[in-house]
Design a protein around this motif. Structure first.
Motif, short mmCIF file in Angstrom:
data_model
loop_
_atom_site.label_atom_id
_atom_site.label_comp_id
_atom_site.label_asym_id
_atom_site.label_seq_id
_atom_site.Cartn_x
_atom_site.Cartn_y
_atom_site.Cartn_z
N SER A 477 0.83 -1.20 0.00
CA SER A 477 0.00 0.00 0.00
C SER A 477 0.86 1.25 0.00
O SER A 477 0.60 2.21 -0.75
CB SER A 477 -0.93 0.00 1.21
OG SER A 477 -1.71 1.18 1.25
N TYR A 479 3.94 1.53 -1.06
CA TYR A 479 4.60 1.65 -2.36
C TYR A 479 3.65 2.22 -3.41
O TYR A 479 4.01 3.14 -4.16
CB TYR A 479 5.11 0.27 -2.80
CG TYR A 479 5.47 0.19 -4.26
CD1 TYR A 479 6.65 0.75 -4.74
CD2 TYR A 479 4.61 -0.41 -5.18
CE1 TYR A 479 6.97 0.70 -6.10
CE2 TYR A 479 4.92 -0.48 -6.53
CZ TYR A 479 6.09 0.08 -6.98
OH TYR A 479 6.40 0.03 -8.32
N ASN A 480 2.44 1.69 -3.48
CA ASN A 480 1.48 2.18 -4.47
C ASN A 480 1.17 3.66 -4.25
O ASN A 480 1.04 4.43 -5.22
CB ASN A 480 0.19 1.37 -4.40
CG ASN A 480 0.33 -0.01 -5.05
OD1 ASN A 480 1.29 -0.27 -5.77
ND2 ASN A 480 -0.63 -0.89 -4.79
N ASP A 481 1.07 4.09 -3.00
CA ASP A 481 0.82 5.50 -2.70
C ASP A 481 2.01 6.36 -3.12
O ASP A 481 1.84 7.44 -3.70
CB ASP A 481 0.56 5.69 -1.21
CG ASP A 481 -0.80 5.13 -0.78
OD1 ASP A 481 -1.64 4.87 -1.66
OD2 ASP A 481 -0.98 4.93 0.44
N ASP A 482 3.22 5.84 -2.84
CA ASP A 482 4.45 6.60 -3.13
C ASP A 482 4.60 6.87 -4.61
O ASP A 482 5.01 7.97 -5.02
CB ASP A 482 5.65 5.82 -2.59
CG ASP A 482 6.98 6.53 -2.83
OD1 ASP A 482 6.98 7.76 -3.04
OD2 ASP A 482 8.02 5.84 -2.83
N ILE A 483 4.29 5.89 -5.44
CA ILE A 483 4.55 6.04 -6.88
C ILE A 483 3.37 6.62 -7.64
O ILE A 483 3.39 6.68 -8.88
CB ILE A 483 4.95 4.69 -7.52
CG1 ILE A 483 3.76 3.73 -7.51
CG2 ILE A 483 6.17 4.10 -6.81
CD1 ILE A 483 3.93 2.57 -8.45
N ALA A 484 2.33 7.04 -6.94
CA ALA A 484 1.15 7.58 -7.61
C ALA A 484 1.50 8.77 -8.51
O ALA A 484 0.84 9.02 -9.53
CB ALA A 484 0.10 7.99 -6.58
N ASP A 485 2.57 9.50 -8.13
CA ASP A 485 3.00 10.65 -8.95
C ASP A 485 4.04 10.26 -9.99
O ASP A 485 4.63 11.13 -10.65
CB ASP A 485 3.56 11.76 -8.05
CG ASP A 485 4.78 11.30 -7.27
OD1 ASP A 485 5.14 10.11 -7.35
OD2 ASP A 485 5.37 12.14 -6.55
N ASP A 488 9.40 6.90 -7.60
CA ASP A 488 9.67 6.06 -6.43
C ASP A 488 10.61 6.82 -5.51
O ASP A 488 11.83 6.79 -5.68
CB ASP A 488 10.28 4.73 -6.87
CG ASP A 488 10.67 3.84 -5.68
OD1 ASP A 488 10.18 4.07 -4.58
OD2 ASP A 488 11.50 2.92 -5.89
N THR A 497 5.57 0.83 -11.54
CA THR A 497 4.19 0.45 -11.82
C THR A 497 3.56 -0.10 -10.54
O THR A 497 4.21 -0.85 -9.81
CB THR A 497 4.13 -0.62 -12.92
OG1 THR A 497 4.78 -0.12 -14.09
CG2 THR A 497 2.70 -0.99 -13.26
N ALA A 498 2.33 0.26 -10.29
CA ALA A 498 1.67 -0.18 -9.07
C ALA A 498 1.41 -1.67 -9.07
O ALA A 498 1.21 -2.29 -10.12
CB ALA A 498 0.35 0.59 -8.90
N ASP A 500 -1.04 -4.55 -8.61
CA ASP A 500 -2.49 -4.71 -8.67
C ASP A 500 -2.91 -5.74 -7.62
O ASP A 500 -2.77 -6.94 -7.80
CB ASP A 500 -2.91 -5.18 -10.06
CG ASP A 500 -4.42 -5.36 -10.19
OD1 ASP A 500 -5.13 -5.03 -9.22
OD2 ASP A 500 -4.87 -5.82 -11.26
#
Length: 580
Positions: A477, A479-485, A488, A497-498, A500
């Protein structure tokens, strides 16, 4: 050829089978054909087993196992099952996954037919060890050892070959590419090879990219390589084709690769050809015989002490000893000693390589060079082997996956170069975590072999992998939040890539594998083992991956397998000449 002959080649347990009646005439099986399937290395292994009321009459198979390794193991197990009416108890060395699949499917078929597999052992006939003296004692039945044995036998020398495992071939069947050589006849007949201006000198230049490589060994390899290819073609019936390599990693272009893929790959094809040649020569082969130490007399090596398959220690004596025992991927203590960075490494070697040849030679004063020069592979699953990096998450082309450690936490950018960071983790463990979008064919193949866990949630997946599931869920979670922009911030992963995690999630445990050993016993161009003063140790020779000096600290693709066959041939000729 004298070889070990088993009542069962892999050891057996008898079938004590219950019938549907009472008394000695009761049937053991319900006659008919039964089909059973189990997961193998490359997919399902399906058996069609035909029973009479008293016997296993016939077994056919459908499988996609590796040619010459998994398929050969299954063929062996089928024959032994029919011969002994027994379920194999032990796996074929180097083909454990395929063997397990066969045994699992066979037991299922037996159960369908109303039989049961019990635990009573069938005795096996081991080596008779009636011959313990020969002109030459060879330790190790891989490419180098078999090549030398065939060469010596053809020149009239008696040979005893000691192999510690059940199988000949060593790691050669697992070789993923071709073999390097220069000016073999098939190359001299190839227009592309001629147009490139390729030559023996060109192969020498290719091998000499690494300044640590010893010129005398590089020259010996290049100058003899073509004749070895010609010999395997004319005498052993191997069909080679030229395969010019376009590899930008090479400072000097590799025009010297040859392929021989009649049996699926060059490694398997050459192994099969050499085994066939060996079977036609008068060579005494003892499998499951583990060398312990060298025997010396008056400063000359005269033999080998070995642990034999009957539990006895014996001496095998001769006029010369050739060490062809390979590397030491399965010796964790030695790995850590020579290269502390690899203390947590695993290995993808299929042969039980523990470095005994190297250690025995050092015990009598042999010089070793470049022992820390060990090529690693970044994604190796213990028990399965290496995974193709450019097709798997965590490899060259990564999609939605993260790598975590035993604490279920990220620790590095997910890329091909992650190996050093993995080795620094406790126990060298890493876990690849990904969603359904990365469930590609390669992953499915590993999954069918039982090495990929599937779960409905990250928490459940963590528990299945033996790491903390709640922490894993938080890690993904975050990691996915961090790379949203698109960046990394934690580890600087490129094009992140997030993961899934909306549906099924998957993961497997792996490590960095010790793959090839450039260093080893120092030899001269005639394969004499050299002492610390770089003078020959009388009676002692070595060839193949157990040796050092030829590669320096960097292996050229195609020259690993070439090293074994070419220097195995050189060793056979050199020893035969010395004996005369």
């Amino acid at each position: 050829m004298k070889t070990r002959r088993f009542a069962s080649a892999v050891g057996c347990i008898a079938l004590l089978l219950s019938g549907c009646g009472s008394g000695p005439s009761a049937a053991k099986y319900k006659a008919g054909e039964y089909t059973a399937t189990a997961a193998g290395r490359n997919g399902d292994v399906t058996l069609h087993v035909t029973f009479t009321s008293d016997n296993i009459e016939k077994i056919t198979t459908e499988n996609q196992e590796t040619q010459g390794i998994g398929t050969a193991a299954i063929d062996t197990l089928i024959q032994e099952t029919i011969d002994n009416q027994a379920v194999p108890a032990d796996m074929v060395s180097g083909a454990t996954i395929s063997s397990n699949a066969y045994v699992t499917a066979l037991k299922d078929a037996i159960a369908q037919a109303g039989g049961t597999a019990a635990t009573a052992a069938v005795s096996a006939e081991g080596n008779d060890y009636s011959t313990t003296d020969a002109d030459v004692i060879i330790v190790g039945g891989g490419a180098a050892g078999m090549t030398a044995a065939v060469t010596l036998a053809d020149q009239g020398d008696s040979v005893i070959l000691l192999e510690k495992s059940d199988n000949l071939g060593g790691n050669t069947p697992a070789a993923a590419n071709g073999i390097n050589a220069a000016d073999s006849q098939v190359q001299l007949n190839d227009q592309q090879y001629k147009d490139a201006g390729a030559s023996v000198e060109g192969l020498e230049n290719l091998q000499s990219q690494n300044t640590e490589a010893r010129k005398n060994l590089v020259d010996a390899f290049a100058e003899n390589s073509g004749s070895v290819i010609d010999w395997m073609n004319s005498d052993l019936g191997v069909d080679f084709k030229v395969d010019i390599q376009e590899d930008p990693r090479n400072a000097v272009q590799n025009y010297y690769m040859l392929q021989a893929d009649a049996d699926g790959s060059t490694g398997i094809t050459l192994t099969n050809a050499m085994e066939t040649a060996l079977s036609k020569r008068d060579v005494t082969v003892y499998k499951n015989t583990d060398a312990i130490s060298l025997i010396t007399q008056d400063d000359q090596v005269t033999g080998i002490k070995a642990d034999c398959d009957d539990g006895q220690e014996r001496e095998f004596t001769g006029k010369a000893v050739l060490l062809a025992t390979g590397g030491f991927g399965h010796n964790q203590e030695l790995l850590a000693k020579v290269n502390p960075k690899l203390a947590n490494a695993t290995t993808d070697e299929i042969a039980p390589t523990t470095g005994e040849g190297l250690l025995m030679a050092q015990a009598v004063g042999a010089k070793a060079v470049d022992l820390d020069a060990i090529q690693t592979f970044p994604v190796v699953i213990s028990g399965y082997g290496m995974c193709t990096p450019n097709k798997l998450p965590g490899g060259m082309s990564l999609d939605g996956a993260v790598i975590v450690n035993d604490n279920a936490e990220r620790f590095t950018a997910e890329q091909f170069e992650a190996g050093d960071a993995i080795l620094q983790q406790p126990n060298g463990n890493a876990y690849m975590i990904f969603g359904k979008n990365d469930l590609n064919d390669d992953i499915k193949q590993i999954m069918s072999a039982g090495y990929v866990q599937e779960a409905d949630s990250l928490s459940e997946l963590g528990e299945k992998l033996g790491i903390d599931g709640d922490t894993l869920a938080k890690t993904v979670s975050a990691y996915n939040d961090d790379i949203a922009d698109g960046t990394d911030d934690a580890y600087g992963r490129q094009n992140p890539t997030a993961v899934d995690a909306s549906g099924k999630v998957y993961g497997f445990k792996y490590g960095v594998g010790a793959h090839y050993f450039m260093g080893g016993i120092l030899i001269d161009e005639n394969t004499h083992v050299l002492n610390e003063q770089e003078q020959p140790i009388a009676g002692l020779y070595a060839a193949g991956e157990v040796t050092g000096g030829f590669h320096g600290t960097q292996r050229i693709d195609g020259s690993g397998i070439g090293d074994s066959f070419v220097f195995g041939r050189i060793a056979g000729n050199a020893i035969a000449s010395a004996l005369k």
